[in-house]
Design a protein around this motif. Structure first.
Motif, short mmCIF file in Angstrom:
data_model
loop_
_atom_site.label_atom_id
_atom_site.label_comp_id
_atom_site.label_asym_id
_atom_site.label_seq_id
_atom_site.Cartn_x
_atom_site.Cartn_y
_atom_site.Cartn_z
N VAL A 190 0.95 -1.24 0.12
CA VAL A 190 0.09 -0.17 -0.07
C VAL A 190 0.89 1.27 0.06
CG1 VAL A 190 -1.78 1.41 1.36
CG2 VAL A 190 -1.86 -1.17 1.32
N GLN A 191 0.61 2.25 -0.86
CA GLN A 191 1.45 3.42 -1.07
C GLN A 191 0.66 4.59 -0.73
OE1 GLN A 191 4.48 3.64 -1.93
NE2 GLN A 191 4.41 1.36 -2.10
N LYS A 192 -0.61 4.53 -0.86
CA LYS A 192 -1.66 5.56 -0.46
C LYS A 192 -3.20 5.36 -0.36
CE LYS A 192 -2.63 10.51 -1.85
NZ LYS A 192 -2.64 11.38 -2.57
N LEU A 193 -3.84 5.85 0.53
CA LEU A 193 -5.12 5.63 0.59
C LEU A 193 -5.87 6.87 0.03
CD1 LEU A 193 -5.46 3.99 4.03
CD2 LEU A 193 -5.50 3.07 1.99
N GLY A 194 -6.95 6.48 -0.82
CA GLY A 194 -7.85 7.67 -1.37
C GLY A 194 -8.99 7.62 -0.67
N GLY A 195 -10.13 8.13 -1.15
CA GLY A 195 -11.50 8.36 -0.38
C GLY A 195 -11.31 9.44 0.64
N GLU A 196 -12.72 9.47 1.29
CA GLU A 196 -12.71 10.70 2.11
C GLU A 196 -13.64 9.93 3.38
OE1 GLU A 196 -13.79 14.46 0.92
OE2 GLU A 196 -12.18 14.39 -0.52
N GLY A 197 -13.42 10.79 4.52
CA GLY A 197 -14.49 10.47 5.68
C GLY A 197 -14.38 8.96 5.94
N ALA A 198 -15.87 8.51 5.97
CA ALA A 198 -16.05 7.28 6.64
C ALA A 198 -15.40 6.03 5.63
CB ALA A 198 -17.67 7.19 6.36
N LEU A 199 -15.51 6.36 4.27
CA LEU A 199 -14.78 4.94 3.57
C LEU A 199 -13.55 5.02 3.98
CD1 LEU A 199 -14.99 3.49 1.12
CD2 LEU A 199 -14.47 5.32 -0.37
N LYS A 200 -12.68 6.26 3.99
CA LYS A 200 -11.46 6.15 4.42
C LYS A 200 -10.96 5.41 5.74
CE LYS A 200 -6.89 8.63 4.11
NZ LYS A 200 -6.23 9.99 3.53
N ARG A 201 -12.04 5.87 6.59
CA ARG A 201 -11.72 5.23 7.90
C ARG A 201 -12.29 3.85 8.02
NH1 ARG A 201 -9.43 6.81 11.92
NH2 ARG A 201 -8.92 4.83 12.37
N ARG A 202 -13.11 3.15 7.15
CA ARG A 202 -13.48 1.96 7.12
C ARG A 202 -12.14 1.09 6.49
NH1 ARG A 202 -16.27 -2.41 6.09
NH2 ARG A 202 -17.18 -2.86 4.20
N ILE A 203 -11.69 1.53 5.51
CA ILE A 203 -10.36 0.91 5.09
C ILE A 203 -9.31 0.85 6.04
CG2 ILE A 203 -8.45 1.12 3.50
CD1 ILE A 203 -10.62 2.57 1.33
N MET A 204 -9.03 1.99 6.91
CA MET A 204 -8.13 1.85 7.95
C MET A 204 -8.24 0.90 8.90
SD MET A 204 -6.86 6.09 7.83
CE MET A 204 -5.42 5.71 9.05
N ASP A 205 -9.73 0.71 9.22
CA ASP A 205 -10.15 -0.06 10.24
C ASP A 205 -10.13 -1.51 10.12
OD1 ASP A 205 -10.72 2.14 11.75
OD2 ASP A 205 -12.89 2.07 11.63
N MET A 206 -10.01 -1.67 8.79
CA MET A 206 -9.77 -3.18 8.25
C MET A 206 -8.24 -3.43 8.39
SD MET A 206 -12.10 -3.79 5.26
CE MET A 206 -12.01 -2.39 4.42
N GLY A 207 -7.32 -2.62 8.77
CA GLY A 207 -6.00 -2.96 8.90
C GLY A 207 -5.06 -2.57 7.44
N ILE A 208 -5.78 -1.79 6.69
CA ILE A 208 -5.17 -1.48 5.29
C ILE A 208 -4.64 0.08 5.74
CG2 ILE A 208 -5.34 -0.96 2.76
CD1 ILE A 208 -7.80 -3.05 3.18
#
Length: 73
Positions: free
Chosen positions: A15-33
């Motif tokens: 993983v180099q960078k996470l896109g998206g905003e708000g709830a979507l980005k938070r959800r991705i991070m909560d999955m450990g990504i």
């Protein structure tokens, strides 16, 4: 850079960078990504949704719209 959605089955990416905003980005991070995490692409469904990955020692299925927001190398 490419997205996780475009990664092929059997490929290991970082993983180099996470896109998206708000709830979507938070959800991705909560999955450990998170940035710098290694992801092994196990399976991709015939229509591309979902994508099954192995990350941090566990298996996870994510939707293609989530995978499009994860930039990998």
């Amino acid at each position: 850079m490419k997205t996780l959605r475009s990664a092929k089955c059997g490929e290991t990416v970082t993983v180099q960078k996470l896109g998206g905003e708000g709830a979507l980005k938070r959800r991705i991070m909560d999955m450990g990504i998170t940035k710098g995490t290694s992801i092994y692409v196990r399976k991709v469904a015939p229509l591309g949704d979902p994508v099954e990955i192995t990350i941090r020692g566990y298996e996870l299925s994510i939707r293609k719209n989530e995978a499009e927001n994860i930039l990998v190398d």
